[in-house]
Design a protein around this motif. Structure first.
Motif, PDB file in Angstrom:
ATOM      1  N   MET A 188       1.823 114.515  33.399  1.00 62.54           N
ATOM      2  CA  MET A 188       2.093 115.103  34.713  1.00 62.54           C
ATOM      3  C   MET A 188       1.320 114.378  35.806  1.00 62.54           C
ATOM      4  O   MET A 188       1.870 114.012  36.849  1.00 62.54           O
ATOM      5  CB  MET A 188       1.724 116.593  34.688  1.00 62.54           C
ATOM      6  CG  MET A 188       2.008 117.318  35.990  1.00 62.54           C
ATOM      7  SD  MET A 188       3.787 117.440  36.314  1.00 62.54           S
ATOM      8  CE  MET A 188       3.782 118.387  37.834  1.00 62.54           C
ATOM      9  N   LEU A 189       0.034 114.156  35.589  1.00 59.93           N
ATOM     10  CA  LEU A 189      -0.799 113.544  36.626  1.00 59.93           C
ATOM     11  C   LEU A 189      -0.469 112.069  36.847  1.00 59.93           C
ATOM     12  O   LEU A 189      -0.734 111.529  37.918  1.00 59.93           O
ATOM     13  CB  LEU A 189      -2.268 113.715  36.285  1.00 59.93           C
ATOM     14  CG  LEU A 189      -2.804 115.135  36.523  1.00 59.93           C
ATOM     15  CD1 LEU A 189      -4.196 115.298  35.941  1.00 59.93           C
ATOM     16  CD2 LEU A 189      -2.823 115.459  38.018  1.00 59.93           C
ATOM     17  N   ASP A 190       0.111 111.418  35.830  1.00 60.70           N
ATOM     18  CA  ASP A 190       0.478 110.010  35.981  1.00 60.70           C
ATOM     19  C   ASP A 190       1.974 109.805  36.189  1.00 60.70           C
ATOM     20  O   ASP A 190       2.467 108.674  36.144  1.00 60.70           O
ATOM     21  CB  ASP A 190       0.017 109.211  34.756  1.00 60.70           C
ATOM     22  CG  ASP A 190      -1.501 109.031  34.719  1.00 60.70           C
ATOM     23  OD1 ASP A 190      -2.150 109.280  35.745  1.00 60.70           O
ATOM     24  OD2 ASP A 190      -2.025 108.651  33.661  1.00 60.70           O
ATOM     25  N   SER A 191       2.720 110.901  36.403  1.00 65.36           N
ATOM     26  CA  SER A 191       4.156 110.834  36.720  1.00 65.36           C
ATOM     27  C   SER A 191       4.949 110.072  35.660  1.00 65.36           C
ATOM     28  O   SER A 191       5.677 109.118  35.951  1.00 65.36           O
ATOM     29  CB  SER A 191       4.361 110.189  38.095  1.00 65.36           C
ATOM     30  OG  SER A 191       3.659 110.888  39.093  1.00 65.36           O
ATOM     31  N   VAL A 192       4.819 110.518  34.419  1.00 63.03           N
ATOM     32  CA  VAL A 192       5.502 109.877  33.289  1.00 63.03           C
ATOM     33  C   VAL A 192       6.700 110.736  32.876  1.00 63.03           C
ATOM     34  O   VAL A 192       6.559 111.940  32.648  1.00 63.03           O
ATOM     35  CB  VAL A 192       4.544 109.715  32.092  1.00 63.03           C
ATOM     36  CG1 VAL A 192       5.261 109.069  30.913  1.00 63.03           C
ATOM     37  CG2 VAL A 192       3.331 108.881  32.497  1.00 63.03           C
ATOM     38  N   GLY A 241      -4.754 107.634  33.867  1.00 64.92           N
ATOM     39  CA  GLY A 241      -5.442 107.555  35.147  1.00 64.92           C
ATOM     40  C   GLY A 241      -5.868 108.892  35.703  1.00 64.92           C
ATOM     41  O   GLY A 241      -7.041 109.152  35.935  1.00 64.92           O
ATOM     42  N   GLY A 242      -4.899 109.787  35.929  1.00 62.42           N
ATOM     43  CA  GLY A 242      -5.185 111.032  36.639  1.00 62.42           C
ATOM     44  C   GLY A 242      -6.047 112.005  35.867  1.00 62.42           C
ATOM     45  O   GLY A 242      -6.982 112.594  36.402  1.00 62.42           O
ATOM     46  N   LEU A 243      -5.761 112.197  34.572  1.00 63.93           N
ATOM     47  CA  LEU A 243      -6.505 113.173  33.777  1.00 63.93           C
ATOM     48  C   LEU A 243      -7.720 112.556  33.105  1.00 63.93           C
ATOM     49  O   LEU A 243      -8.683 113.245  32.806  1.00 63.93           O
ATOM     50  CB  LEU A 243      -5.591 113.804  32.716  1.00 63.93           C
ATOM     51  CG  LEU A 243      -6.120 115.070  32.049  1.00 63.93           C
ATOM     52  CD1 LEU A 243      -6.293 116.203  33.061  1.00 63.93           C
ATOM     53  CD2 LEU A 243      -5.209 115.520  30.909  1.00 63.93           C
ATOM     54  N   GLY A 244      -7.693 111.238  32.881  1.00 62.83           N
ATOM     55  CA  GLY A 244      -8.805 110.594  32.198  1.00 62.83           C
ATOM     56  C   GLY A 244      -8.969 111.121  30.785  1.00 62.83           C
ATOM     57  O   GLY A 244     -10.021 111.627  30.409  1.00 62.83           O
TER      58      GLY A 244
END
Length: 558
Positions: A91-95, A409-412
């Protein structure tokens, strides 16, 4: 699709096949046997992971590597709950992901039955959308729409919760034939007016800079960024998620910007008077102090998602619409600017900040630089875990295209690397996948070595072993006066024995010469391999910004 009466499970599998799904990742569990059997009947390849989280990360790695939809199937209850981290990562990396989850029958949903959990509500904040299908007749609407929604606009994960009686229900033939086609965002009048304003600002500036984020990694957008840079003379920096949009040897490529970004890229962002941001959500690791990020410059934000506009950084001009179309408009309207002085200044900075590598001892920057040299010109995909290993890879590898770079990236998400590498390798069996991890992240999901060996996927894993959770330890050293809490890991596993339990060979190296020999052997092997590189615990990732500080304010490291 042939129009015949079939079960709900068989209908779902048929729709997936009709829409070009080539690979499904799974972790078998409760109330999903009908769907898995339907996939077998339809000839859809199943790649089984050890855990549900691994299946999601593998589908994620597949999607990022190919640009296609990643699909995963897991069981109900604990199996469904095990996908939460994978959903949030995507979700956070728009996959674009589709997760099909088994569920107890409708009459058991509210009865505290074994292996039942309300995964729809649990996952609502971390999915683009989700569905609990309570009637088999709705499958003909839900499944094609879910496929379309996952890939349209700003991509994201979609969850479909499938009760067992819905999977076994009968779907009528007149319902068949709906094929999912992702929508292409177009430019409206308001967007065109914003672009015209952007053209005027760029044309009259002195120091323009393109900042390419994750939204610029689609093939068309990437080519448009490169064309705009090269024909108009505008330099390009990237975010962590935008690495590969510009080839590193390109004269307009400045590297990636942010907390551990290059000195050149960060200085260029600070000195630019116009920042053209392409598909970035302005993460704190990209901007540092968000209130000072846009000082002294115009910010032009191109994004497909209106929710990102002015969320973290104020944009003087917001262009909401298809990124490729927006870039093409700029390409048509801009004339090459008189920016020779800016380009000359950047060339001087590039020379000033030239990286020097120490090949006298084994260290991560040298290893990454060496890997970049050894793999140059070869078909190779790099998948990283999270932490110091990720930053060293981002700084020193040579990434030629976005699909060559896969990272959380976003969630690490620590533990992301190995299962994502499995998905990337399943997607591209014609090219080698290099998985880069720290010893901490590798320990979290190393059980997926079993899946690699079972599927005969020749992932080459490089483990940077510094006997600690490196980035946690680095922060504790720099910001907590060396008060180390739960970050040191002096009890290292016997790496050779650990991997041998899964039938995978590992080599432990401690010198540059040992690394060179191990790499050559592992690269030639057509099977999963692991190289463990032991480096000093005290090695830090530099440069580094203090949290929430401007991009030119660096932490002093002894």
């Amino acid at each position: 699709m042939e129009k015949q009466v079939m079960s709900g499970a068989l209908f779902i599998a048929a729709v997936l096949k009709e829409n070009g799904v080539r690979q499904i990742f799974s972790c078998p569990g409760a109330h999903v046997d009908l769907l898995l059997e339907a996939c077998r009947v339809q000839g859809l390849p199943l790649c089984e992971a050890v855990s549900e989280q691994g299946a999601l990360h593998a589908a994620d790695g597949y999607a990022r590597t190919t640009g296609e939809l990643g699909v995963a199937i897991v069981g109900s209850g604990a199996g469904a709950a095990g996908t939460i981290t994978g959903l949030a990562t995507a979700m956070l990396d728009s996959v674009p992901l589709l997760l099909l989850v088994g569920q107890v029958a409708n009459d058991c949903l509210a009865g505290d039955c074994l292996a039942s959990v309300d995964i729809s509500n649990m996952s609502m904040p971390i999915t683009k959308h989700n569905f609990l299908v309570k009637n088999g007749a709705y499958l003909t609407e839900v499944i094609p729409f879910a496929l379309k929604l996952a890939q349209s606009g700003r991509p994201g994960p979609i969850l479909v919760d499938l009760p067992q009686d819905v999977q076994s229900s009968i779907v009528l033939p007149e319902s068949f034939g709906k094929k999912a086609s992702p929508e292409t965002a177009s430019l409206g009048r308001q967007t065109a007016a914003a672009l015209d304003e952007a053209v005027s600002i760029i044309q009259n500036c002195k120091r323009p800079l393109l900042l390419a984020g994750g939204g610029a990694t689609a093939k068309g957008a990437m080519l448009s960024v490169r064309r705009l840079a090269e024909t108009k003379g505008i330099p390009v920096a990237t975010t962590l998620m935008g690495i590969g949009v510009m080839a590193p040897e390109n004269e307009y490529c400045l590297g990636f910007s942010g907390m551990h970004g290059s000195l050149l890229a960060n200085r260029a962002v600070c000195e630019a008077d116009v920042l053209i941001v392409v598909g970035s959500r302005f993460s704190d690791r990209v901007t540092g102090d968000r209130f000072r990020y846009g000082e002294g410059k115009h910010v032009i934000h191109l994004d497909v998602d209106p929710a990102e506009v002015d969320k973290n950084v104020f944009a003087h001009v917001a262009v909401v619409g298809g990124i490729e179309q927006s870039l093409l408009h700029l390409q048509e309207c801009l004339v090459p600017g008189k920016w020779k002085e800016w380009q000359t200044e950047l060339a001087l900075w590039r020379s000033e900040y030239q990286e020097k590598y120490d090949g006298e001892r084994l260290n991560a920057p040298w290893i990454m630089q060496r890997i970049g040299t050894l793999t140059k010109g070869q078909e190779c995909t790099f998948v990283t875990d999270v932490g110091q290993n990720q930053m060293w890879a981002a700084q020193h590898l040579q990434i030629e295209s976005p699909r060559q770079w896969v990272t959380s990236g976003g969630l690490g998400t620590m533990g992301f690397g190995l299962p994502a590498a499995m998905g990337a390798q399943a997607a591209r069996r014609d090219r080698r996948v290099v998985h880069i991890a720290g010893d901490g992240g590798f320990r979290m999901t190393c059980s997926e070595l079993y899946s690699l060996q079972r599927q005969k996927l020749p992932v080459l894993s490089l483990v940077i072993d510094n006997s600690c959770l490196g980035m946690v330890r680095q922060w504790q050293q720099l910001f907590y006066r060396e008060r180390y809490s739960a970050s040191l890991a002096p009890l290292a596993p016997d790496w050779e024995c650990l991997t041998a339990a899964y039938g995978v060979r590992a080599q432990v190296v401690e010198t540059p010469e040992e690394f060179e020999a191990a790499w050559q052997e592992a690269w030639q092997a057509k099977e999963p391999r692991v190289i463990v590189a032991r480096i000093p615990t005290s090695d830090l990732v530099t440069p580094m910004l203090a949290p929430n500080s401007p991009l030119d304010t660096y932490v002093e490291v002894e």
